[in-house]
Design a protein around this motif. Structure first.
Motif, PDB file in Angstrom:
ATOM      1  N   HIS A  49      31.664  56.833   1.138  1.00 36.92           N
ATOM      2  CA  HIS A  49      31.526  57.025   2.579  1.00 36.92           C
ATOM      3  C   HIS A  49      32.815  57.537   3.209  1.00 36.92           C
ATOM      4  O   HIS A  49      32.766  58.303   4.191  1.00 36.92           O
ATOM      5  CB  HIS A  49      31.068  55.716   3.240  1.00 36.92           C
ATOM      6  CG  HIS A  49      29.620  55.411   3.007  1.00 36.92           C
ATOM      7  ND1 HIS A  49      29.135  54.990   1.790  1.00 36.92           N
ATOM      8  CD2 HIS A  49      28.532  55.508   3.827  1.00 36.92           C
ATOM      9  CE1 HIS A  49      27.830  54.821   1.866  1.00 36.92           C
ATOM     10  NE2 HIS A  49      27.443  55.129   3.087  1.00 36.92           N
ATOM     11  N   ASN A  96      34.827  59.606   1.751  1.00 33.11           N
ATOM     12  CA  ASN A  96      34.810  61.042   1.440  1.00 33.11           C
ATOM     13  C   ASN A  96      33.808  61.788   2.309  1.00 33.11           C
ATOM     14  O   ASN A  96      34.082  62.896   2.794  1.00 33.11           O
ATOM     15  CB  ASN A  96      34.480  61.253  -0.039  1.00 33.11           C
ATOM     16  CG  ASN A  96      35.588  60.761  -0.962  1.00 33.11           C
ATOM     17  OD1 ASN A  96      36.746  60.686  -0.556  1.00 33.11           O
ATOM     18  ND2 ASN A  96      35.233  60.413  -2.192  1.00 33.11           N
ATOM     19  N   HIS A  97      32.632  61.175   2.500  1.00 38.22           N
ATOM     20  CA  HIS A  97      31.580  61.830   3.272  1.00 38.22           C
ATOM     21  C   HIS A  97      32.015  62.071   4.721  1.00 38.22           C
ATOM     22  O   HIS A  97      31.769  63.153   5.281  1.00 38.22           O
ATOM     23  CB  HIS A  97      30.304  60.976   3.249  1.00 38.22           C
ATOM     24  CG  HIS A  97      29.179  61.559   4.042  1.00 38.22           C
ATOM     25  ND1 HIS A  97      28.434  62.629   3.594  1.00 38.22           N
ATOM     26  CD2 HIS A  97      28.679  61.241   5.270  1.00 38.22           C
ATOM     27  CE1 HIS A  97      27.516  62.931   4.495  1.00 38.22           C
ATOM     28  NE2 HIS A  97      27.647  62.108   5.521  1.00 38.22           N
ATOM     29  N   TYR A  98      32.678  61.065   5.316  1.00 37.23           N
ATOM     30  CA  TYR A  98      33.074  61.194   6.722  1.00 37.23           C
ATOM     31  C   TYR A  98      34.534  61.633   6.870  1.00 37.23           C
ATOM     32  O   TYR A  98      35.049  61.661   7.994  1.00 37.23           O
ATOM     33  CB  TYR A  98      32.855  59.856   7.442  1.00 37.23           C
ATOM     34  CG  TYR A  98      31.391  59.486   7.544  1.00 37.23           C
ATOM     35  CD1 TYR A  98      30.527  60.211   8.355  1.00 37.23           C
ATOM     36  CD2 TYR A  98      30.877  58.433   6.797  1.00 37.23           C
ATOM     37  CE1 TYR A  98      29.175  59.890   8.440  1.00 37.23           C
ATOM     38  CE2 TYR A  98      29.532  58.099   6.874  1.00 37.23           C
ATOM     39  CZ  TYR A  98      28.685  58.823   7.691  1.00 37.23           C
ATOM     40  OH  TYR A  98      27.352  58.505   7.760  1.00 37.23           O
TER      41      TYR A  98
END
Length: 207
Positions: free
Chosen positions: A106, A108-110
């Motif tokens: 998460h 990395n995703h955000y």
């Protein structure tokens, strides 16, 4: 600690020996499976009992029907009248999915850096790093903290897309709650948004 809550309601029905035996059996369920029993009422129609499972001490999670069977079996041996069970199965917290890899995914995703997490949570980077790199186990409170931290980002991201000119498919993890997604969509200008479940995701089509 009461082994069976409100058992005194059956003091005129059960013999002293039966009270000891039913409490011993209920105690075994408590120790092994974290089951709790509560006598709700005893009337002419029968005995009404609530049976609930708190966070399991083992991997055994009882179903609705299994809890009904356990309550009827436990009290049915000592009560002549019908036994009515009100089962409350254990529902796992969505935060239980959280571990170090989940947090890294998460982040990395955000596109969130560790120093941002530290700043926004008030927790120093040393402790955060130990949890994220799985050098220290996460307590339930820590898991809940990480879960709700990224839930805010997921909601903000969804609201941004719903409020802007974005059109097409948008995905959000199912564990963040489809009810919340439906409520957020209902508050926007979009009237024909289609919300479906797809594997571990909630799929949102914004026309």
């Amino acid at each position: 600690m009461e082994i069976i809550r409100n058992l005194d309601k059956l003091s005129d029905v059960l013999t002293p020996d039966a009270i000891v035996r039913v409490q011993n059996e209920a105690s075994n369920y408590l120790k092994q499976d974290n089951l709790f029993f509560t006598v709700l009422s005893y009337e002419q129609e029968g005995l009404t009992v609530k049976v609930e499972q708190d966070r399991p001490l083992t991997e055994k999670i009882y179903t609705f029907d299994e809890l009904v069977f356990i309550a009827k079996d436990l009290f049915g041996r000592y009560i002549i009248n019908e036994v009515f069970a009100h089962p409350h199965p254990y529902v796992e917290s969505p935060a239980e999915v959280v571990n170090g890899k989940w947090v890294q995914l998460h982040m990395n995703h955000y596109e969130i850096r560790l120093k941002n997490v530290a700043f926004q949570t008030g927790i120093d980077k040393t402790n955060l790093s130990a949890w994220i790199n799985e050098k220290r186990p996460m307590s339930r409170i820590v898991k809940a903290m990480f879960f709700n931290f990224f839930k805010v980002y997921a909601i903000n991201d969804l609201v941004t897309n719903l409020s802007g000119e974005y059109k097409g498919y948008y995905y959000i993890k199912k564990y963040f709650g489809i009810e919340l997604v439906e409520r957020l969509v209902s508050l926007t200008k979009h009237k024909d948004v289609v919300i479906t479940e797809s594997g571990e995701d909630i799929k949102i089509f914004i026309p």
